[in-house]
Design a protein around this motif. Structure first.
Motif, PDB file in Angstrom:
ATOM      1  N   GLY A   1      -8.660  11.743  13.008  1.00  0.00           N
ATOM      2  CA  GLY A   1     -10.048  10.441  13.090  1.00  0.00           C
ATOM      3  C   GLY A   1      -8.870   9.103  13.495  1.00  0.00           C
ATOM      4  N   GLU A   2      -7.848   8.838  12.499  1.00  0.00           N
ATOM      5  CA  GLU A   2      -6.873   7.961  12.935  1.00  0.00           C
ATOM      6  C   GLU A   2      -5.417   7.602  14.136  1.00  0.00           C
ATOM      7  N   VAL A   3      -5.510   8.871  14.358  1.00  0.00           N
ATOM      8  CA  VAL A   3      -4.477   8.437  15.838  1.00  0.00           C
ATOM      9  C   VAL A   3      -5.733   8.252  16.408  1.00  0.00           C
ATOM     10  N   LEU A   4      -6.233   8.822  17.183  1.00  0.00           N
ATOM     11  CA  LEU A   4      -7.912   8.594  18.013  1.00  0.00           C
ATOM     12  C   LEU A   4      -8.551   7.593  17.604  1.00  0.00           C
ATOM     13  N   SER A   5      -8.291   7.151  16.739  1.00  0.00           N
ATOM     14  CA  SER A   5      -9.165   5.293  16.930  1.00  0.00           C
ATOM     15  C   SER A   5      -7.621   4.815  17.311  1.00  0.00           C
ATOM     16  N   SER A   6      -6.975   4.757  16.586  1.00  0.00           N
ATOM     17  CA  SER A   6      -5.979   3.567  17.299  1.00  0.00           C
ATOM     18  C   SER A   6      -5.480   4.358  18.976  1.00  0.00           C
ATOM     19  N   LEU A   7      -5.613   5.210  19.084  1.00  0.00           N
ATOM     20  CA  LEU A   7      -5.398   5.320  21.084  1.00  0.00           C
ATOM     21  C   LEU A   7      -6.709   4.729  21.696  1.00  0.00           C
ATOM     22  N   GLN A   8      -8.070   5.055  21.165  1.00  0.00           N
ATOM     23  CA  GLN A   8      -8.970   4.290  21.793  1.00  0.00           C
ATOM     24  C   GLN A   8      -8.453   2.420  21.588  1.00  0.00           C
ATOM     25  N   GLU A   9      -8.063   1.828  20.741  1.00  0.00           N
ATOM     26  CA  GLU A   9      -8.405   0.632  20.703  1.00  0.00           C
ATOM     27  C   GLU A   9      -7.414   0.225  21.511  1.00  0.00           C
ATOM     28  N   LYS A  10      -5.686   1.073  21.400  1.00  0.00           N
ATOM     29  CA  LYS A  10      -5.247   0.856  22.018  1.00  0.00           C
ATOM     30  C   LYS A  10      -5.719   0.813  24.452  1.00  0.00           C
ATOM     31  N   LEU A  11      -6.551   1.770  24.688  1.00  0.00           N
ATOM     32  CA  LEU A  11      -6.953   2.155  26.326  1.00  0.00           C
ATOM     33  C   LEU A  11      -8.346   0.605  26.000  1.00  0.00           C
ATOM     34  N   PHE A  12      -8.571  -0.066  24.938  1.00  0.00           N
ATOM     35  CA  PHE A  12      -9.872  -0.615  25.073  1.00  0.00           C
ATOM     36  C   PHE A  12      -9.256  -2.246  24.967  1.00  0.00           C
ATOM     37  N   ALA A  13      -7.527  -2.109  24.476  1.00  0.00           N
ATOM     38  CA  ALA A  13      -6.576  -3.328  24.641  1.00  0.00           C
ATOM     39  C   ALA A  13      -5.859  -3.537  26.377  1.00  0.00           C
ATOM     40  N   GLU A  14      -5.246  -2.446  26.736  1.00  0.00           N
ATOM     41  CA  GLU A  14      -5.189  -2.401  27.707  1.00  0.00           C
ATOM     42  C   GLU A  14      -6.506  -2.757  29.036  1.00  0.00           C
ATOM     43  N   SER A  15      -7.419  -2.967  28.950  1.00  0.00           N
ATOM     44  CA  SER A  15      -8.116  -3.115  29.758  1.00  0.00           C
ATOM     45  C   SER A  15      -8.596  -4.539  29.620  1.00  0.00           C
ATOM     46  N   ARG A  16      -8.243  -4.975  28.503  1.00  0.00           N
ATOM     47  CA  ARG A  16      -9.071  -6.928  28.449  1.00  0.00           C
ATOM     48  C   ARG A  16      -7.349  -7.139  29.092  1.00  0.00           C
ATOM     49  N   ALA A  17      -6.543  -6.545  29.015  1.00  0.00           N
ATOM     50  CA  ALA A  17      -5.006  -6.937  29.944  1.00  0.00           C
ATOM     51  C   ALA A  17      -4.942  -6.722  31.124  1.00  0.00           C
ATOM     52  N   GLY A  18      -6.289  -6.053  31.736  1.00  0.00           N
ATOM     53  CA  GLY A  18      -5.932  -5.990  33.411  1.00  0.00           C
ATOM     54  C   GLY A  18      -6.117  -4.597  33.838  1.00  0.00           C
ATOM     55  N   SER A  19      -6.260  -3.600  33.127  1.00  0.00           N
ATOM     56  CA  SER A  19      -6.506  -2.108  33.332  1.00  0.00           C
ATOM     57  C   SER A  19      -7.236  -1.761  33.515  1.00  0.00           C
ATOM     58  N   GLU A  20      -7.301  -0.563  34.749  1.00  0.00           N
ATOM     59  CA  GLU A  20      -8.338  -0.227  35.201  1.00  0.00           C
ATOM     60  C   GLU A  20      -8.683   1.243  34.451  1.00  0.00           C
ATOM     61  N   ILE A  21      -7.479   1.235  33.590  1.00  0.00           N
ATOM     62  CA  ILE A  21      -8.352   2.604  33.217  1.00  0.00           C
ATOM     63  C   ILE A  21      -9.612   3.066  32.279  1.00  0.00           C
ATOM     64  N   ALA A  22      -9.981   4.584  32.389  1.00  0.00           N
ATOM     65  CA  ALA A  22     -11.037   4.439  31.071  1.00  0.00           C
ATOM     66  C   ALA A  22     -11.259   5.965  31.172  1.00  0.00           C
ATOM     67  N   VAL A  23     -11.930   6.082  30.421  1.00  0.00           N
ATOM     68  CA  VAL A  23     -11.839   8.243  30.069  1.00  0.00           C
ATOM     69  C   VAL A  23     -13.766   8.081  30.088  1.00  0.00           C
ATOM     70  N   LEU A  24     -13.538   9.676  30.298  1.00  0.00           N
ATOM     71  CA  LEU A  24     -15.086   9.575  31.321  1.00  0.00           C
ATOM     72  C   LEU A  24     -14.969  11.451  30.192  1.00  0.00           C
ATOM     73  N   LEU A  25     -15.754  11.384  28.985  1.00  0.00           N
ATOM     74  CA  LEU A  25     -16.149  12.720  28.330  1.00  0.00           C
ATOM     75  C   LEU A  25     -17.189  13.338  28.849  1.00  0.00           C
ATOM     76  N   VAL A  26     -17.032  14.977  29.802  1.00  0.00           N
ATOM     77  CA  VAL A  26     -18.785  14.899  29.927  1.00  0.00           C
ATOM     78  C   VAL A  26     -18.973  16.210  29.368  1.00  0.00           C
ATOM     79  N   LEU A  27     -20.267  16.622  28.636  1.00  0.00           N
ATOM     80  CA  LEU A  27     -20.351  17.708  27.349  1.00  0.00           C
ATOM     81  C   LEU A  27     -21.117  18.292  27.799  1.00  0.00           C
ATOM     82  N   GLN A  28     -21.168  19.652  27.998  1.00  0.00           N
ATOM     83  CA  GLN A  28     -22.311  20.854  28.747  1.00  0.00           C
ATOM     84  C   GLN A  28     -22.393  21.407  28.222  1.00  0.00           C
TER      85      GLN A  28
END
Lengths: 274, 274
Positions: free
Chosen positions: A39-66
């Protein structure tokens, strides 16, 4: 684990044992501990993803569940996605399309729900319904469905090219397991609300659904938007597997904390003076 | 705790000690344990709220979070709202309004983000910015701001009447605590992205902001949409307090699991036959 779950060119759904736990040796207890640990590793990666977007990055992740009814899509959201900061999650459960949505191309409503930069988007059902239930129940002509596989590939390639990593997960359960899970919903008063009599009707089309999944996965598992088929009869395994897939996807992005866009020392002095 | 935090008719922000822990005797360790203990109850109430909406109920909850920069709004979302199923949460962080948003009434964009039935809506900042920063920085004329208090009361009464419980929380910190928290963001590379040089400028208006909060809270704390002012210098206390406020709000709603809308015995037989 990732490689074992990836649906490659020779993918066969019939060959996947829904009760198996590919790539994990332990049982339920070990699996739950591994989920908590991750949980902690995932949570920290998510925060980095979010932080990068604040700095102008356009990246995101899409999880499709079927997955078939009762396969545990909601449980994945609760127990895997629930481990990260809700501020970084954009969740959408797709229901039968509204009248307005039906007037547009099947991808129209999907585009509206794509994750914003920095977000982990989660689709509980998706555009794949338009090649699954539509195929099984004949809601669209066969030629139209045939065209949709290509439309989906192009759409997902475009999403990936725009900076959104696409991770598609099919939660795989067997027919008997579904029966047991539906029966449980009829035994418990706190589960009635999850029961839908229509689910029993859909069971009559089990084999056709399996065939439609086989077709959809083999036609749309691409390097930019791969399918992972996760045995889901052991809930603890499915949760752990999706957590690891999501973590690996984020790790691949080589995220880092954005640099300061200001003069750190000057700001320290400005702040000290207040 | 709830009564101690409620902003009643004689509310005085200056009288609230931001370092205090009203209604809780223990320290950090006990507080963290109490937060963990409360997660399950909150989570189960949220599921009932969601279940009722599936059965046709129109009820929802709206948690409005306000507070000075670094007061910990994000931490509340992560550590309190993060304990419930993300499927039942609609989170929105309001930024400075876009050009289109500015062309409409200040409540226009707020209405668009109101929680759907069954959801817990969370506003990180809100329409209150239009009587806070607008008042402090003179972004709107004084008469206009005066009118807005009434507009907000009417709006929130309407939201409450439609079935959405409104819970407003101000996280209260002192000027020195903010300085320490901003300084920390300048010490840690993983915090730079949270730092905004404009925050230092806003510190020059500290007293005016306190006055604007005092005014906003006293003018808009109503029985249908009460304000709770939570001392937030001890993060563990603020989290516990908001968890309890949210839990109490849900408990007041007297939620119950929806009855079956189908014949349970007949469904058991239909399922058994598949």
């Amino acid at each position: 684990m990732r490689r074992l779950l990836l649906a490659g060119p020779d993918f066969s759904l019939a060959a996947v044992d829904p009760h198996s736990t590919p790539g994990f040796d332990g049982g339920k207890k070990k699996g739950a501990a591994a989920l908590a640990d991750g949980g902690e590793v995932l949570s920290s990666l998510q925060e980095k993803l979010f932080a990068e977007s604040r700095a102008g990055s356009e990246i995101a992740v899409l999880l499709v569940l079927q997955g078939m009814d009762t396969s545990g899509k909601g449980g994945i959201v609760r127990h895997v996605v629930g481990l990260v900061d809700p501020q970084g999650v954009q969740h959408h459960a797709f229901k039968a399309p509204s009248e307005e949505e039906r007037r547009h191309s099947f991808l129209w409503r999907i585009r509206h729900q794509l994750p914003r930069p920095g977000m982990i988007g989660v689709f509980d059902r998706s555009h794949y319904e338009d090649v699954l239930i539509h195929r099984v129940r004949g809601l669209s002509p066969a030629e139209e469905i045939e065209k949709r596989y290509g439309a989906i590939r192009r759409f997902e390639a475009e999403v990936a090219a725009s900076g959104t990593r696409v991770l598609k997960v099919m939660l795989h359960i067997g027919r008997d397991e579904q029966k047991a899970r539906l029966a449980e919903r009829l035994e418990r008063k706190d589960k009635y609300w999850k029961y839908n009599p229509g689910d029993v009707d859909e069971r009559g089309y089990w084999d056709q659904y399996q065939e439609a999944y086989q077709r959809a996965v083999e036609r749309t598992s691409t390097p930019e938007a791969p399918w992972f088929v996760v045995p889901a009869e052991r809930k603890w395994y499915a949760r752990l597997a999706v957590q690891r897939l999501l973590t690996a996807t984020l790790e691949d992005m080589q995220l880092s904390w954005p640099r300061a866009t200001f003069d750190v020392e000057a700001e320290k002095q400005r702040l000290a003076a207040t």
